[in-house]
Design a protein around this motif. Sequence first.
Motif, PDB file in Angstrom:
ATOM      1  N   GLU A  41       4.575   1.185   2.802  1.00  0.00           N
ATOM      2  CA  GLU A  41       4.443   2.565   2.747  1.00  0.00           C
ATOM      3  C   GLU A  41       4.651   2.956   1.357  1.00  0.00           C
ATOM      4  N   ARG A  42       5.218   2.447   0.640  1.00  0.00           N
ATOM      5  CA  ARG A  42       5.376   3.018  -0.867  1.00  0.00           C
ATOM      6  C   ARG A  42       3.816   2.520  -1.508  1.00  0.00           C
ATOM      7  N   ASN A  43       3.147   1.568  -1.126  1.00  0.00           N
ATOM      8  CA  ASN A  43       1.978   1.148  -1.592  1.00  0.00           C
ATOM      9  C   ASN A  43       0.826   1.998  -0.995  1.00  0.00           C
ATOM     10  N   ILE A  44       1.143   2.469  -0.021  1.00  0.00           N
ATOM     11  CA  ILE A  44       0.129   3.580   0.957  1.00  0.00           C
ATOM     12  C   ILE A  44       0.371   5.154  -0.151  1.00  0.00           C
ATOM     13  N   ASP A  45       1.497   5.538  -0.433  1.00  0.00           N
ATOM     14  CA  ASP A  45       1.830   6.729  -1.180  1.00  0.00           C
ATOM     15  C   ASP A  45       1.474   6.627  -2.389  1.00  0.00           C
ATOM     16  N   ASN A  46       1.407   5.216  -3.104  1.00  0.00           N
ATOM     17  CA  ASN A  46       0.996   5.466  -4.505  1.00  0.00           C
ATOM     18  C   ASN A  46      -0.220   4.849  -4.989  1.00  0.00           C
ATOM     19  N   VAL A  51      -7.399  -1.816  -3.130  1.00  0.00           N
ATOM     20  CA  VAL A  51      -7.364  -2.888  -2.158  1.00  0.00           C
ATOM     21  C   VAL A  51      -6.289  -3.717  -1.981  1.00  0.00           C
ATOM     22  N   ALA A  52      -5.812  -3.686  -0.674  1.00  0.00           N
ATOM     23  CA  ALA A  52      -4.901  -4.630  -0.334  1.00  0.00           C
ATOM     24  C   ALA A  52      -5.145  -5.971   0.140  1.00  0.00           C
ATOM     25  N   TYR A  53      -5.949  -6.249   0.908  1.00  0.00           N
ATOM     26  CA  TYR A  53      -6.475  -7.392   1.231  1.00  0.00           C
ATOM     27  C   TYR A  53      -7.801  -7.488   1.353  1.00  0.00           C
ATOM     28  N   ARG A  54      -8.446  -8.590   0.989  1.00  0.00           N
ATOM     29  CA  ARG A  54      -9.877  -9.013   1.003  1.00  0.00           C
ATOM     30  C   ARG A  54     -10.059 -10.308   1.638  1.00  0.00           C
ATOM     31  N   TYR A  55     -10.944 -10.320   2.414  1.00  0.00           N
ATOM     32  CA  TYR A  55     -11.127 -11.522   3.533  1.00  0.00           C
ATOM     33  C   TYR A  55     -12.646 -11.993   3.277  1.00  0.00           C
ATOM     34  N   VAL A  67     -14.966  -8.868   3.473  1.00  0.00           N
ATOM     35  CA  VAL A  67     -14.313  -7.581   4.175  1.00  0.00           C
ATOM     36  C   VAL A  67     -13.009  -7.293   3.585  1.00  0.00           C
ATOM     37  N   GLU A  68     -12.695  -5.856   3.219  1.00  0.00           N
ATOM     38  CA  GLU A  68     -11.770  -5.140   2.686  1.00  0.00           C
ATOM     39  C   GLU A  68     -10.977  -4.351   3.194  1.00  0.00           C
ATOM     40  N   VAL A  69      -9.558  -4.168   2.936  1.00  0.00           N
ATOM     41  CA  VAL A  69      -8.951  -3.159   3.714  1.00  0.00           C
ATOM     42  C   VAL A  69      -7.927  -2.482   2.390  1.00  0.00           C
ATOM     43  N   THR A  70      -7.814  -1.199   2.434  1.00  0.00           N
ATOM     44  CA  THR A  70      -7.170  -0.551   1.390  1.00  0.00           C
ATOM     45  C   THR A  70      -5.856  -0.355   1.901  1.00  0.00           C
ATOM     46  N   TRP A  71      -4.906  -0.039   1.092  1.00  0.00           N
ATOM     47  CA  TRP A  71      -3.470   0.215   1.689  1.00  0.00           C
ATOM     48  C   TRP A  71      -3.385   1.245   2.634  1.00  0.00           C
ATOM     49  N   ALA A  72      -4.195   2.244   2.336  1.00  0.00           N
ATOM     50  CA  ALA A  72      -3.921   3.572   3.285  1.00  0.00           C
ATOM     51  C   ALA A  72      -4.435   2.838   4.432  1.00  0.00           C
ATOM     52  N   GLN A  73      -5.691   2.248   4.624  1.00  0.00           N
ATOM     53  CA  GLN A  73      -6.353   1.746   5.844  1.00  0.00           C
ATOM     54  C   GLN A  73      -5.387   0.899   6.558  1.00  0.00           C
ATOM     55  N   LEU A  74      -4.721   0.183   5.707  1.00  0.00           N
ATOM     56  CA  LEU A  74      -3.905  -0.841   6.457  1.00  0.00           C
ATOM     57  C   LEU A  74      -2.720  -0.134   7.158  1.00  0.00           C
ATOM     58  N   GLY A  75      -2.148   0.900   6.377  1.00  0.00           N
ATOM     59  CA  GLY A  75      -1.224   1.754   7.109  1.00  0.00           C
ATOM     60  C   GLY A  75      -1.751   2.385   8.401  1.00  0.00           C
ATOM     61  N   THR A  76      -2.767   2.804   8.421  1.00  0.00           N
ATOM     62  CA  THR A  76      -3.510   3.454   9.722  1.00  0.00           C
ATOM     63  C   THR A  76      -3.676   2.421  10.777  1.00  0.00           C
ATOM     64  N   PRO A 256       1.739  -9.223  -2.539  1.00  0.00           N
ATOM     65  CA  PRO A 256       1.188  -8.159  -3.228  1.00  0.00           C
ATOM     66  C   PRO A 256       1.823  -6.900  -2.449  1.00  0.00           C
ATOM     67  N   ALA A 257       2.429  -7.061  -1.310  1.00  0.00           N
ATOM     68  CA  ALA A 257       3.286  -5.939  -0.632  1.00  0.00           C
ATOM     69  C   ALA A 257       4.291  -5.397  -1.711  1.00  0.00           C
ATOM     70  N   VAL A 258       4.740  -6.065  -2.604  1.00  0.00           N
ATOM     71  CA  VAL A 258       5.838  -5.796  -3.221  1.00  0.00           C
ATOM     72  C   VAL A 258       5.532  -4.909  -4.353  1.00  0.00           C
ATOM     73  N   TYR A 259       4.387  -5.007  -4.791  1.00  0.00           N
ATOM     74  CA  TYR A 259       3.951  -4.263  -5.830  1.00  0.00           C
ATOM     75  C   TYR A 259       2.548  -3.508  -5.962  1.00  0.00           C
ATOM     76  N   GLY A 260       1.914  -3.501  -4.656  1.00  0.00           N
ATOM     77  CA  GLY A 260       0.802  -2.911  -4.459  1.00  0.00           C
ATOM     78  C   GLY A 260      -0.379  -3.886  -5.193  1.00  0.00           C
ATOM     79  N   GLY A 261      -0.520  -5.084  -5.475  1.00  0.00           N
ATOM     80  CA  GLY A 261      -1.577  -5.826  -5.844  1.00  0.00           C
ATOM     81  C   GLY A 261      -2.319  -6.087  -4.686  1.00  0.00           C
ATOM     82  N   HIS A 262      -3.195  -7.111  -4.820  1.00  0.00           N
ATOM     83  CA  HIS A 262      -4.052  -7.575  -3.443  1.00  0.00           C
ATOM     84  C   HIS A 262      -4.143  -8.912  -3.478  1.00  0.00           C
ATOM     85  N   SER A 263      -4.512  -9.444  -2.195  1.00  0.00           N
ATOM     86  CA  SER A 263      -4.714 -10.984  -1.930  1.00  0.00           C
ATOM     87  C   SER A 263      -6.115 -11.069  -1.263  1.00  0.00           C
ATOM     88  N   THR A 264      -6.726 -12.117  -1.940  1.00  0.00           N
ATOM     89  CA  THR A 264      -7.965 -12.603  -1.310  1.00  0.00           C
ATOM     90  C   THR A 264      -7.917 -13.686  -0.448  1.00  0.00           C
TER      91      THR A 264
END
Length: 613
Positions: A41-46, A51-55, A67-76, A256-264
């Motif tokens: 949720e902090r990542n969604i706000d900030n 990009v949160a995760y890329r597959y 295929v990618e998902v941003t933190w906001a899209q993941l939150g949804t 990545p969830a800890v500090y808003g980075g991303h993982s592929t």
Amino acid sequence: MSHGHSVGSSDRPGLLRIEDCLDARGRVVLPPGVNLISLIERNIDNVGDGVAYRYLDHTGSAGVRAVEVTWAQLGTRLRAIGAAIQRVARTGERVAILAPQGLDYVAGFFAAIKAGTIAVPLFAPELQGHAERLETAFADALPTAVLTTASALGSVEDFLGRLPTARRPAVVVIDEVADSEGDRFTAVEIDVEAVSHLQFTSGSTRPPVGVEVTHRAVGTNLIQMILSIDLLDRNTHGVSWLPLYHDMGLSMIGFPAVYGGHSTLLSPTAFVRRPERWIEALSEESRHGRVVTAAPNFAYEWTAARGKLPPEADVDLTNVVMIIGSEPVSMSAITAFQTEFEPRGLSPNAIKPSYGIAEATLFVSTVAPDVPPTVVHFDRTELTLDRAVLVAADDPGAVPQVACGQIARSQWCIIVDPQSAAELPDGSVGEIWLHGDNVGRGYWGRPEETRQAFTARPSSRLTAGSHAEGVPDDETWLRTGDLGYRLDGELYVTGRLADILAVDGRHHYPQDVEATVADATELVRRGYASAFTVPADDAAGVRVVVVAERAARTSRVDPEPSAEAIRSAVAERHDLTVADVRFVSAGTIPRTTSGKLARYACRAEYLAGTFDG
């Protein structure tokens, strides 16, 4: 190790800062309200648009599709899937993920936690050769609901159709849940001491059991991992093909969830078919900043042998950090990989031998960020007597041992005599015991096994040089079932207590014997031999047995000369008599879902007569 900078950059208040997770003594203490869901949720706000995760989907005919998902899209997605879960499962009930690798799996795992249920990360039933493991986990966890995808629904329905009607869980198809479902989501207060997920063990030495991993353990272990590997830069990304039902795979989506980075992410199948895909994904991320990955021994060997790139390939591994773990770490795997990829910019310090275990959430120790992997050599005979005595590398009795580095911050590790439970001094081989907030709560539904493993207390501590310093006497410890020793500040792991070949008062390590077996004859497929003991016919004592897979193109070769060569090599090097050598075809020896030899299952099959004839 730097811990002054915040994990979030200064212009984005609200992202977690590492200093917020350390007390005045520098120990890891999770701030109130911090858990995987609050971090997302902090990542969604900030950094909602980041990009949160890329597959990387390699299944199509037209090459790779990202295929990618941003933190906001993941939150949804988490709200929507969470609402669908809440319709069929209550707080604290188990929700199993039976889906293929991909972004839907990631969303399903996090959504189950957000909904207040206990996530059970498993795999789609179409995974070859692991039906029994899935049935065991299912019978243990008794999930109320199952999350899957449209593509895997058929195999999931077939699997569930074989269960008694009373036990059949509700099914939620992740990719068919509409975003609008999120309007019905009910927020849940997460208790840090409650169970986040059940992590099923790999099953290398016994049937898989579900470790109860609490929210506190998850958060603590992610912080420990970030500090130990120095992943403090927000521009650090992950790349992983490890299965998401595996503890190491989950950690790669956790950090990545800890500090808003991303993982592929890639699928394990995509990696095994063409290991260079892993290297190419690492290279791509390495151009944008530091990148961390993790894999077991066999992956480094496989990639060095099969992932060779043409000289003109534009690959740069300058910024890569690679964790190697599972099984005692092999220096030959590290050397083969380094030799192959050093010309591509791979630093001598890139590969990090590490030790981890599901019962401790995962991460226990690793080597310091600025040092290369180191190997020392111990006397084989002394090791069988549980003593670590250094010898020269060219000594005929030398056994190489790779250092697994320093114990993570706010974890304690003592070496204990498995019989007397007394703490042993440095240089003595014994059972590895752990203590810390990262240790799980127990085994799901197994009170007796929980009591034995999770509530251990040493019978005595060393009066000088005790590694239990700082842990009150009445606190409990985790018995890992792993053997090792500490020397000069480093942890060395020698093997599993359950796998030891105990013969005539000496302890022989199966992987050491298996290496001798592979050295003795070209008929053996390297890495595919299993050594174990079975009761002797007169029941007084044991017999040593070797089951080995045949190397490619040897199916017509007479095995008898090779069996004789194995017997004589093992007798000469280990002073052991091999009572029986069985050669089997490739793919016969059972392996765990993470690719390790399942010696326990191999022994059971041998005793059941599976390899007869």
